[in-house]
Design a protein around this motif. Structure first.
Motif, PDB file in Angstrom:
ATOM      1  N   ILE A  66       0.842  -1.195   0.000  1.00 17.82           N
ATOM      2  CA  ILE A  66       0.000   0.000   0.000  1.00 17.82           C
ATOM      3  C   ILE A  66       0.875   1.243   0.000  1.00 17.82           C
ATOM      4  O   ILE A  66       1.867   1.322   0.735  1.00 17.82           O
ATOM      5  CB  ILE A  66      -0.921   0.003   1.228  1.00 17.82           C
ATOM      6  CG1 ILE A  66      -1.884  -1.189   1.185  1.00 17.82           C
ATOM      7  CG2 ILE A  66      -1.702   1.301   1.336  1.00 17.82           C
ATOM      8  CD1 ILE A  66      -2.719  -1.336   2.444  1.00 17.82           C
ATOM      9  N   ASP A  67       0.513   2.201  -0.824  1.00 21.88           N
ATOM     10  CA  ASP A  67       1.212   3.485  -0.834  1.00 21.88           C
ATOM     11  C   ASP A  67       0.623   4.351   0.277  1.00 21.88           C
ATOM     12  O   ASP A  67      -0.528   4.780   0.190  1.00 21.88           O
ATOM     13  CB  ASP A  67       1.034   4.171  -2.190  1.00 21.88           C
ATOM     14  CG  ASP A  67       1.780   5.491  -2.278  1.00 21.88           C
ATOM     15  OD1 ASP A  67       2.402   5.889  -1.268  1.00 21.88           O
ATOM     16  OD2 ASP A  67       1.744   6.130  -3.354  1.00 21.88           O
ATOM     17  N   PRO A  68       1.389   4.624   1.347  1.00 22.41           N
ATOM     18  CA  PRO A  68       0.824   5.394   2.473  1.00 22.41           C
ATOM     19  C   PRO A  68       0.423   6.805   2.088  1.00 22.41           C
ATOM     20  O   PRO A  68      -0.421   7.419   2.748  1.00 22.41           O
ATOM     21  CB  PRO A  68       1.961   5.395   3.500  1.00 22.41           C
ATOM     22  CG  PRO A  68       3.205   5.157   2.709  1.00 22.41           C
ATOM     23  CD  PRO A  68       2.795   4.254   1.579  1.00 22.41           C
ATOM     24  N   ALA A  69       0.989   7.336   1.008  1.00 22.92           N
ATOM     25  CA  ALA A  69       0.654   8.695   0.588  1.00 22.92           C
ATOM     26  C   ALA A  69      -0.774   8.795   0.060  1.00 22.92           C
ATOM     27  O   ALA A  69      -1.337   9.893  -0.011  1.00 22.92           O
ATOM     28  CB  ALA A  69       1.631   9.169  -0.484  1.00 22.92           C
ATOM     29  N   ALA A  92       3.452   7.206  19.543  1.00 19.78           N
ATOM     30  CA  ALA A  92       3.821   5.905  18.966  1.00 19.78           C
ATOM     31  C   ALA A  92       2.646   5.351  18.167  1.00 19.78           C
ATOM     32  O   ALA A  92       1.488   5.459  18.579  1.00 19.78           O
ATOM     33  CB  ALA A  92       4.228   4.924  20.063  1.00 19.78           C
ATOM     34  N   LEU A  93       2.970   4.770  17.045  1.00 25.04           N
ATOM     35  CA  LEU A  93       1.971   4.070  16.231  1.00 25.04           C
ATOM     36  C   LEU A  93       2.083   2.590  16.560  1.00 25.04           C
ATOM     37  O   LEU A  93       3.139   1.983  16.362  1.00 25.04           O
ATOM     38  CB  LEU A  93       2.242   4.300  14.742  1.00 25.04           C
ATOM     39  CG  LEU A  93       1.358   3.528  13.760  1.00 25.04           C
ATOM     40  CD1 LEU A  93      -0.100   3.942  13.904  1.00 25.04           C
ATOM     41  CD2 LEU A  93       1.836   3.742  12.327  1.00 25.04           C
ATOM     42  N   ALA A 104       5.995   2.102   7.016  1.00 28.20           N
ATOM     43  CA  ALA A 104       5.723   2.915   5.835  1.00 28.20           C
ATOM     44  C   ALA A 104       4.871   4.134   6.187  1.00 28.20           C
ATOM     45  O   ALA A 104       5.147   5.252   5.732  1.00 28.20           O
ATOM     46  CB  ALA A 104       5.016   2.072   4.776  1.00 28.20           C
ATOM     47  N   VAL A 105       3.848   3.940   7.012  1.00 24.31           N
ATOM     48  CA  VAL A 105       2.983   5.044   7.417  1.00 24.31           C
ATOM     49  C   VAL A 105       3.756   6.040   8.278  1.00 24.31           C
ATOM     50  O   VAL A 105       3.657   7.266   8.097  1.00 24.31           O
ATOM     51  CB  VAL A 105       1.746   4.522   8.168  1.00 24.31           C
ATOM     52  CG1 VAL A 105       0.962   5.671   8.796  1.00 24.31           C
ATOM     53  CG2 VAL A 105       0.850   3.731   7.227  1.00 24.31           C
ATOM     54  N   ALA A 106       4.535   5.523   9.215  1.00 23.83           N
ATOM     55  CA  ALA A 106       5.316   6.396  10.101  1.00 23.83           C
ATOM     56  C   ALA A 106       6.334   7.220   9.308  1.00 23.83           C
ATOM     57  O   ALA A 106       6.524   8.411   9.568  1.00 23.83           O
ATOM     58  CB  ALA A 106       6.027   5.561  11.158  1.00 23.83           C
ATOM     59  N   LEU A 107       6.981   6.588   8.335  1.00 21.54           N
ATOM     60  CA  LEU A 107       7.958   7.297   7.519  1.00 21.54           C
ATOM     61  C   LEU A 107       7.289   8.380   6.682  1.00 21.54           C
ATOM     62  O   LEU A 107       7.819   9.492   6.533  1.00 21.54           O
ATOM     63  CB  LEU A 107       8.690   6.308   6.612  1.00 21.54           C
ATOM     64  CG  LEU A 107       9.754   6.901   5.666  1.00 21.54           C
ATOM     65  CD1 LEU A 107      10.882   7.525   6.488  1.00 21.54           C
ATOM     66  CD2 LEU A 107      10.305   5.826   4.734  1.00 21.54           C
ATOM     67  N   ALA A 114       7.938   6.285  17.417  1.00 24.74           N
ATOM     68  CA  ALA A 114       8.137   4.842  17.281  1.00 24.74           C
ATOM     69  C   ALA A 114       6.950   4.266  16.524  1.00 24.74           C
ATOM     70  O   ALA A 114       5.855   4.825  16.539  1.00 24.74           O
ATOM     71  CB  ALA A 114       8.266   4.177  18.658  1.00 24.74           C
ATOM     72  N   ALA A 115       7.194   3.151  15.842  1.00 29.11           N
ATOM     73  CA  ALA A 115       6.132   2.469  15.105  1.00 29.11           C
ATOM     74  C   ALA A 115       6.277   0.973  15.333  1.00 29.11           C
ATOM     75  O   ALA A 115       7.360   0.402  15.128  1.00 29.11           O
ATOM     76  CB  ALA A 115       6.205   2.793  13.623  1.00 29.11           C
ATOM     77  N   HIS A 116       5.201   0.337  15.780  1.00 30.05           N
ATOM     78  CA  HIS A 116       5.230  -1.093  16.075  1.00 30.05           C
ATOM     79  C   HIS A 116       4.037  -1.765  15.393  1.00 30.05           C
ATOM     80  O   HIS A 116       2.906  -1.297  15.492  1.00 30.05           O
ATOM     81  CB  HIS A 116       5.149  -1.351  17.585  1.00 30.05           C
ATOM     82  CG  HIS A 116       6.227  -0.666  18.369  1.00 30.05           C
ATOM     83  ND1 HIS A 116       7.510  -1.159  18.451  1.00 30.05           N
ATOM     84  CD2 HIS A 116       6.207   0.494  19.081  1.00 30.05           C
ATOM     85  CE1 HIS A 116       8.241  -0.348  19.206  1.00 30.05           C
ATOM     86  NE2 HIS A 116       7.474   0.663  19.607  1.00 30.05           N
ATOM     87  N   GLY A 117       4.318  -2.871  14.696  1.00 26.37           N
ATOM     88  CA  GLY A 117       3.273  -3.628  14.036  1.00 26.37           C
ATOM     89  C   GLY A 117       3.439  -5.110  14.272  1.00 26.37           C
ATOM     90  O   GLY A 117       4.376  -5.549  14.958  1.00 26.37           O
TER      91      GLY A 117
END
Length: 480
Positions: A66-69, A92-93, A104-107, A114-117
Motif C-alpha cells: 500500500i502506498d501510504p501517501a 507511537a503508532l 511505511a505510514v510512520a515514515l 516509534a512504530a510497532h506492528g
C-alpha cells in the motif's frame, strides 16, 4: 476533559492505525490492492487464512504494498497528535497491521517517535497489544486512541482513552474502563453515500435492454414487463460491479482529481460494507434475472463474468479494455432480447458495437486529456500513456462515424420499409447522431468531458435535446 490535562513527560500517546489514524482498514485495503495486481489473490487468501490473520496480512503484503501517501487519514486524529507533539509529548503508532505497513505510514507522516506492528508470530491486537504496551511503556504509562471492541483490553491498562467513530454505548463501556475518556466525532456514512456508491445514474445504460423491443416495434404489456425485469436485474448487478471496480481501483482513484471523492476512496464508507454489498446486490440481481427466464440469467452471468475479468485485468490492457467495454454495452442489448424473446437484428448489433466502441474510446480519451492537463505522463491503472491520446481520439471519431453509416444503410433496408410508414425520417436521426457524436468528440478534446460520457449526456442540455429530437423523428416515421 482534553489532552491538556495529561502530562506529556509521563505519558506516551499511542495511536491505532485501522479506522483510527486512517479512515479505512489496511487488511481490506491490501486485499483489494493485491487482487487488482494478481487475479489469483482470493484463492491464495483463503488458503493462507487457515494459518491465521497474521499470515494473511503478510501474504497480501508480499503481493502488493500500500502506498501510504494515498491513504485517507483522519484529520481529527492528526490534529490531536500535533497538539500532543507541540507540548513535547511522545507519540507511537501501534497497530495490528504488519511491521512493514507501520514503518511505511510512520515514515510518510514523520510524526511518530516509534512504530510497532505485527511481526513474526505475534498479531499485535487485543490482549497481545495490551501486554506489549505494558511491557514497552509500563502500566499506566500511555494513553491510547482506538475505535474497536478489540481495544478494550488495551484501555484497561491505559492512563487515558480516546475513541473515534464510536457509538454512545461503546463510549459508555470505555468510560467504565477509563474515567474522563475523550471521544472524537463519529464519522457516519449517510444513506446518500451508499446510494452514490451504487451509482444509480449509471442505470441509464441499462435502458438498452428495451432497445430490441423498441427497434422491432413490439410494444405489448407482457413484453414491456419482461424488459423491466431485465432492467432491474442488470441495474442491481451493475451496481455490484461498480462497487467491485471501486474497491479494486482504490489506489488509482485516490490519485485522480475527481474520483478521489468517491465514497470508498475518500473513506466515507467502510470497506467492509462495500465488501458485503457486492455479493448481496449480485445475488439480488441474479434472482430477478431468474424470474425473467433462464436466457436472461445466462446473459447476466456472462456480463458479470466479463465485468469481473475487466475489473481485475482487462482494463489495464490497451485497446482490449475498449473492446471489453463495447461488448459489455452490447450485452445489455442481447439481454433485452433474452428477456423479451424479441431477437436483435444484425443491423442493431452492428450499430451497437461501433457506437459503443466510440463511447468507450471517449471514456479513455477523456482520461488521457485530463492526464495531459494535470502533467501526468500515464493514465493511472490503465495501459495508456498520455501520448496515445491522438490514436485513441481517431478511434473515437471513426467508430462514431461508422455507427452513423450503419444506421444510414439500415434506413434504406427492407426491414425499415416494413416497420416505418415514412422511413425518410430516419435520415434525420442519422444527421442528429452525426452532429452529436462529433460534438462529443470535440468536447472531449477540449477537456470538458466527464469521466463517463453517459453521465455527461444526462447533464448536457444539447445532448438531451438531441435525444428528444431523435425520439420525435422515430415516432414521426412510424405514425406520420
Amino acid at each position: 476533559m482534553s489532552i491538556a490535562n495529561w502530562n506529556p513527560s509521563k505519558l506516551t500517546l499511542v495511536v491505532d492505525l485501522d479506522d483510527t489514524l486512517i479512515q479505512t482498514d489496511s487488511l481490506l485495503e491490501n486485499f483489494w490492492l493485491a487482487w487488482s495486481v494478481k487475479w489469483q489473490t482470493p484463492i491464495e487468501a483463503v488458503r493462507t487464512l487457515a494459518r491465521g490473520r497474521l499470515a494473511l496480512k503478510q501474504k497480501l503484503g508480499e503481493i502488493s504494498a500500500i502506498d501510504p501517501a494515498r491513504l485517507p487519514y483522519n484529520p481529527e486524529v492528526l490534529a490531536l497528535i500535533e497538539q500532543w507533539r507541540e507540548r513535547g509529548g511522545r507519540v507511537a503508532l501501534v497497530t495490528g497491521a504488519t511491521q512493514a505497513m507501520a514503518d511505511a505510514v510512520a515514515l510518510h507522516l514523520g510524526i511518530f517517535d516509534a512504530a510497532h506492528g505485527s511481526s513474526g508470530s505475534i498479531n499485535l491486537t487485543g490482549a497481545r497489544k495490551a501486554r506489549f504496551l505494558d511491557e514497552t511503556f509500563g502500566p499506566g504509562g500511555y494513553s491510547y486512541i482506538g475505535d474497536a471492541p478489540a481495544d478494550f483490553p488495551v484501555w484497561q491498562g491505559a492512563a487515558g482513552a480516546i475513541t473515534i467513530n464510536s457509538s454512545k454505548a461503546f463510549q459508555a463501556k470505555v468510560e467504565r474502563l477509563v474515567a474522563d475518556a475523550i471521544h472524537l466525532p463519529a464519522r457516519k456514512a449517510r444513506l446518500a453515500d451508499y446510494i452514490q456508491a451504487m451509482r444509480p445514474h449509471q442505470w441509464l445504460k441499462n435502458v438498452l435492454v428495451f432497445l430490441p423491443m423498441l427497434a422491432a416495434h413490439q410494444f405489448g404489456l407482457a413484453t414491456a414487463l419482461q424488459a423491466v425485469l431485465g432492467f432491474l436485474a442488470f441495474s442491481l448487478v451493475a451496481s455490484a460491479t461498480y462497487i467491485l471496480n471501486d474497491l479494486l481501483d482504490l489506489s488509482a482513484d485516490r490519485a485522480h482529481p475527481r474520483k478521489c471523492l468517491r465514497p470508498f476512496a475518500s473513506g466515507r464508507i467502510r470497506l467492509v460494507h462495500g465488501t458485503w454489498m457486492v455479493p448481496v446486490l449480485g445475488a439480488a440481481g441474479a434472482l430477478v434475472a431468474l424470474a425473467g427466464g433462464i436466457e436472461l440469467f445466462a446473459v447476466l452471468c456472462l456480463y458479470s463474468a466479463l465485468t469481473i475479468i475487466y475489473s481485475v485485468k482487462l482494463k489495464r490492457l490497451a485497446m482490449i479494455d475498449i473492446c471489453a467495454l463495447a461488448v459489455l454495452y452490447t450485452l445489455r442489448v442481447l439481454a433485452g432480447s433474452a428477456a423479451t424473446g424479441v431477437p436483435s437484428s444484425l443491423w442493431l448489433l452492428a450499430f451497437s458495437m461501433f457506437f459503443f466502441f466510440s463511447l468507450a474510446a471517449v471514456k479513455r480519451y477523456a482520461e488521457l486529456v485530463d492526464g495531459a492537463a494535470t502533467g501526468r505522463s500515464i493514465a493511472t491503472g490503465r495501459g495508456y500513456c498520455v501520448d496515445d491520446r491522438s490514436i485513441v481520439g481517431n478511434i473515437m471519431v471513426s467508430s462514431g462515424l461508422v455507427s452513423v453509416l450503419v444506421l444510414a444503410l439500415y434506413a434504406n433496408s427492407e426491414p425499415v420499409q416494413q416497420l416505418y410508414r415514412h422511413p425518410e425520417f430516419l435520415w434525420g436521426v442519422c444527421l442528429v447522431l452525426l452532429f452529436w457524436s462529433n460534438r462529443i468528440a470535440l468536447m472531449t478534446h477540449r477537456g470538458a468531458m466527464h469521466d463517463d460520457p453517459v453521465v455527461f449526456a444526462m447533464r448536457d442540455r444539447t445532448s438531451l435535446c438531441c435525444g428528444l429530437i431523435v425520439g420525435l423523428l422515430a415516432f414521426a416515421g412510424t405514425v406520420a
